[in-house]
Enzyme design. Sequence first.
Site, PDB file in Angstrom:
ATOM      1  N   HIS A  73     -54.115 -11.891   8.405  1.00 29.47           N
ATOM      2  CA  HIS A  73     -54.219 -12.391   7.025  1.00 29.47           C
ATOM      3  C   HIS A  73     -54.202 -13.914   7.048  1.00 29.47           C
ATOM      4  O   HIS A  73     -53.286 -14.523   7.584  1.00 29.47           O
ATOM      5  CB  HIS A  73     -53.037 -11.882   6.180  1.00 29.47           C
ATOM      6  N   TYR A 203     -49.040 -11.479  -4.849  1.00 26.53           N
ATOM      7  CA  TYR A 203     -47.696 -11.577  -5.427  1.00 26.53           C
ATOM      8  C   TYR A 203     -47.878 -11.954  -6.897  1.00 26.53           C
ATOM      9  O   TYR A 203     -48.409 -13.032  -7.193  1.00 26.53           O
ATOM     10  CB  TYR A 203     -46.895 -12.694  -4.761  1.00 26.53           C
ATOM     11  N   PRO A 295     -36.868  -9.089   0.346  1.00 25.67           N
ATOM     12  CA  PRO A 295     -38.132  -8.967   1.080  1.00 25.67           C
ATOM     13  C   PRO A 295     -39.277  -9.842   0.573  1.00 25.67           C
ATOM     14  O   PRO A 295     -40.352  -9.855   1.173  1.00 25.67           O
ATOM     15  CB  PRO A 295     -38.478  -7.479   0.934  1.00 25.67           C
ATOM     16  N   LYS A 299     -39.547 -11.751   5.548  1.00 22.34           N
ATOM     17  CA  LYS A 299     -38.893 -12.416   6.680  1.00 22.34           C
ATOM     18  C   LYS A 299     -37.926 -11.562   7.498  1.00 22.34           C
ATOM     19  O   LYS A 299     -37.549 -11.955   8.605  1.00 22.34           O
ATOM     20  CB  LYS A 299     -38.092 -13.635   6.153  1.00 22.34           C
ATOM     21  N   TYR A 389     -44.134 -19.399   5.268  1.00 17.89           N
ATOM     22  CA  TYR A 389     -44.629 -18.015   5.281  1.00 17.89           C
ATOM     23  C   TYR A 389     -45.151 -17.642   6.675  1.00 17.89           C
ATOM     24  O   TYR A 389     -44.858 -16.546   7.173  1.00 17.89           O
ATOM     25  CB  TYR A 389     -45.729 -17.837   4.227  1.00 17.89           C
TER      26      TYR A 389
HETATM   27  C1  LIG Z   1     -36.104  -0.075   2.606  1.00 25.10           C
HETATM   28  C2  LIG Z   1     -36.331  -1.391   3.308  1.00 25.10           C
HETATM   29  C3  LIG Z   1     -37.545  -2.067   3.128  1.00 25.10           C
HETATM   30  C4  LIG Z   1     -37.755  -3.286   3.754  1.00 25.10           C
HETATM   31  N1  LIG Z   1     -38.932  -3.938   3.553  1.00 25.10           N
HETATM   32  C5  LIG Z   1     -39.124  -5.127   4.157  1.00 25.10           C
HETATM   33  C6  LIG Z   1     -40.316  -5.838   3.963  1.00 25.10           C
HETATM   34  O1  LIG Z   1     -41.205  -5.398   3.249  1.00 25.10           O
HETATM   35  N2  LIG Z   1     -40.453  -7.034   4.588  1.00 25.10           N
HETATM   36  C7  LIG Z   1     -39.480  -7.537   5.412  1.00 25.10           C
HETATM   37  O2  LIG Z   1     -39.646  -8.598   6.016  1.00 25.10           O
HETATM   38  N3  LIG Z   1     -38.340  -6.892   5.614  1.00 25.10           N
HETATM   39  C8  LIG Z   1     -38.145  -5.701   5.015  1.00 25.10           C
HETATM   40  N4  LIG Z   1     -36.993  -5.051   5.232  1.00 25.10           N
HETATM   41  C9  LIG Z   1     -36.052  -5.658   6.150  1.00 25.10           C
HETATM   42  C10 LIG Z   1     -36.404  -5.363   7.618  1.00 25.10           C
HETATM   43  O3  LIG Z   1     -36.851  -4.047   7.736  1.00 25.10           O
HETATM   44  C11 LIG Z   1     -35.159  -5.627   8.446  1.00 25.10           C
HETATM   45  O4  LIG Z   1     -34.846  -6.994   8.322  1.00 25.10           O
HETATM   46  C12 LIG Z   1     -35.290  -5.249   9.921  1.00 25.10           C
HETATM   47  O5  LIG Z   1     -35.350  -3.854  10.067  1.00 25.10           O
HETATM   48  C13 LIG Z   1     -34.112  -5.808  10.718  1.00 25.10           C
HETATM   49  O6  LIG Z   1     -34.116  -5.280  12.012  1.00 25.10           O
HETATM   50  P1  LIG Z   1     -32.743  -4.972  12.741  1.00 25.10           P
HETATM   51  O7  LIG Z   1     -33.136  -4.458  14.081  1.00 25.10           O
HETATM   52  O8  LIG Z   1     -31.847  -6.125  12.640  1.00 25.10           O
HETATM   53  O9  LIG Z   1     -32.051  -3.825  11.868  1.00 25.10           O
HETATM   54  P2  LIG Z   1     -32.489  -2.331  11.604  1.00 25.10           P
HETATM   55  O10 LIG Z   1     -33.961  -2.201  11.607  1.00 25.10           O
HETATM   56  O11 LIG Z   1     -31.729  -1.883  10.417  1.00 25.10           O
HETATM   57  O12 LIG Z   1     -31.969  -1.546  12.880  1.00 25.10           O
HETATM   58  C14 LIG Z   1     -30.611  -1.240  13.075  1.00 25.10           C
HETATM   59  C15 LIG Z   1     -30.523   0.038  13.885  1.00 25.10           C
HETATM   60  O13 LIG Z   1     -29.158   0.316  14.169  1.00 25.10           O
HETATM   61  C16 LIG Z   1     -28.925   1.695  13.992  1.00 25.10           C
HETATM   62  N5  LIG Z   1     -27.497   1.872  13.735  1.00 25.10           N
HETATM   63  C17 LIG Z   1     -26.810   1.633  12.590  1.00 25.10           C
HETATM   64  N6  LIG Z   1     -25.506   1.901  12.767  1.00 25.10           N
HETATM   65  C18 LIG Z   1     -25.373   2.323  14.037  1.00 25.10           C
HETATM   66  C19 LIG Z   1     -24.268   2.744  14.803  1.00 25.10           C
HETATM   67  N7  LIG Z   1     -23.034   2.786  14.290  1.00 25.10           N
HETATM   68  N8  LIG Z   1     -24.459   3.101  16.086  1.00 25.10           N
HETATM   69  C20 LIG Z   1     -25.706   3.068  16.632  1.00 25.10           C
HETATM   70  N9  LIG Z   1     -26.798   2.674  15.943  1.00 25.10           N
HETATM   71  C21 LIG Z   1     -26.631   2.306  14.666  1.00 25.10           C
HETATM   72  C22 LIG Z   1     -29.831   2.071  12.817  1.00 25.10           C
HETATM   73  O14 LIG Z   1     -30.107   3.445  12.786  1.00 25.10           O
HETATM   74  C23 LIG Z   1     -31.063   1.236  13.125  1.00 25.10           C
HETATM   75  O15 LIG Z   1     -31.997   1.927  13.909  1.00 25.10           O
HETATM   76  C24 LIG Z   1     -36.751  -3.834   4.592  1.00 25.10           C
HETATM   77  C25 LIG Z   1     -35.556  -3.161   4.784  1.00 25.10           C
HETATM   78  C26 LIG Z   1     -35.331  -1.951   4.123  1.00 25.10           C
HETATM   79  C27 LIG Z   1     -34.009  -1.267   4.320  1.00 25.10           C
END
Ligand SMILES: Cc1cc2nc3c(=O)[nH]c(=O)nc-3n(C[C@H](O)[C@H](O)[C@H](O)COP(=O)(O)OP(=O)(O)OC[C@H]3O[C@@H](n4cnc5c(N)ncnc54)[C@H](O)[C@@H]3O)c2cc1C
Length: 396
Positions: A73, A203, A295, A299, A389
Amino acid sequence: MIRTQVAIVGAGPAGLVLSHLLHLDGIESVVVESRSRAYVEERVRAGVLESGTVDLLREAGVGERLSSEGLVHHGIALRFNGRSKRIDFPELTDGKSVVVYGQQEVVKDLIEARLHARGAIFFEAQDVAVSGIDGDRPTVTFRDVEGRHEEIVCDFVAGCDGFHGICRSLIPAHVLRTFERVYPFSWLGILARTAPVSHELIYANHERGFGLYSARSETISRLYIQCRPDEDLAEWPDERVWDELRIRLEGEDAPDLVPGPVLQKGITPMRSFVAEPMQYGRLFLAGDSAHIVPPTGAKGMNLAIADVRVLARALTRYYATGSSESIDRYSQTCLRRVWKTERFSWWMTSMLHRYDPSSDVDFDDRLQMAELDYVTSSRAAARTLAENYVGLPLEA
Ligand SMILES: Cc1cc2nc3c(=O)[nH]c(=O)nc-3n(C[C@H](O)[C@H](O)[C@H](O)COP(=O)(O)OP(=O)(O)OC[C@H]3O[C@@H](n4cnc5c(N)ncnc54)[C@H](O)[C@@H]3O)c2cc1C
């Protein structure tokens, strides 16, 4: 008992990228994830990858499918007063762009790469507990998918377990400081099987509230509307969602939305959150376990990956030289980017949402229009949006 160098709690983008980067540098890790492999590979969340995230994944050898299937994009549209104004990324950022490629696809590619390299990932781990982060031999215990008790003894623990994980709470209350803003609105989102009507994200600031259109692939679109935090999904049959989307995106150059089957529907709360410090003893927090952004700025996943890049480099330096200088500065290094990203995500959110759609247009709404007009007519202001962005430069 399993002995490893780094135990990683969570197989989201943060945990998996960390495990992969450490592997490339010859450092062993074990990932413990409470969900099943199928669940994490199907979890639809973020989709916009900053240019630095794309480069990192490609350089780490997990960018093949991203390169062939990701959609490049070159800009976004900001829509207000019934018209779209485009922000052109390459023109404003010396050629940079973003790539739309679902978070679940990034996760699939990383799991595939880790398992191909015989990396250890325990899915469906129950009763995960971490102890000993004050000492030099922390331990992670859990019950595996067969119900057997497992114990991992390691040098360091990476808390990559998301906002609702267990690791953040291991930092003593007198050390941990949290900062939070909860917004008075949420996003009602749908994933729909429908061909793109615009190649780029739109947006929209509308008097009934924010609306967002995004194409995820040649057949799948993701659309959002601002809603109340306590909105009842049962009151939003598919037809009503499409009608409301049409209203939020209305105007002379309105995209011609073509309703298709809704594959997923959900409500995402909007929150800004930061935990400081992001490390304590031998525990390091990364990604959503340490911070959340609304969101609007796209980011969340990018910031999670930026954290673990810093952590992987610091651990590599530690194992190569014995110097703890970089790991000691991990939190400080990450928080500089975290707060800039918090600022940008808050700013985009504030500019595009109606804080009280039920009230008459007020002073703040007029300021939003002035801001949107400024951002889309001043090169300096547009450049500020564009450089954030596509992603601020990663730490050297
Ligand atoms: C519904 C939703 C929509 C989103 N949409 C966007 C978007 O459009 N754009 C954007 O930029 N960001 C978005 N986000 C945010 C983005 O998805 C997150 O910032 C990203 O997933 C962060 O990655 P992470 O690995 O830190 O955490 P996560 O992806 O949350 O991964 C954490 C992992 O730890 C595991 N876990 C949790 N507790 C335990 C435990 N006790 N023991 C073992 N494992 C555990 C979970 O199952 C998960 O797999 C969204 C988030 C959500 C919830």
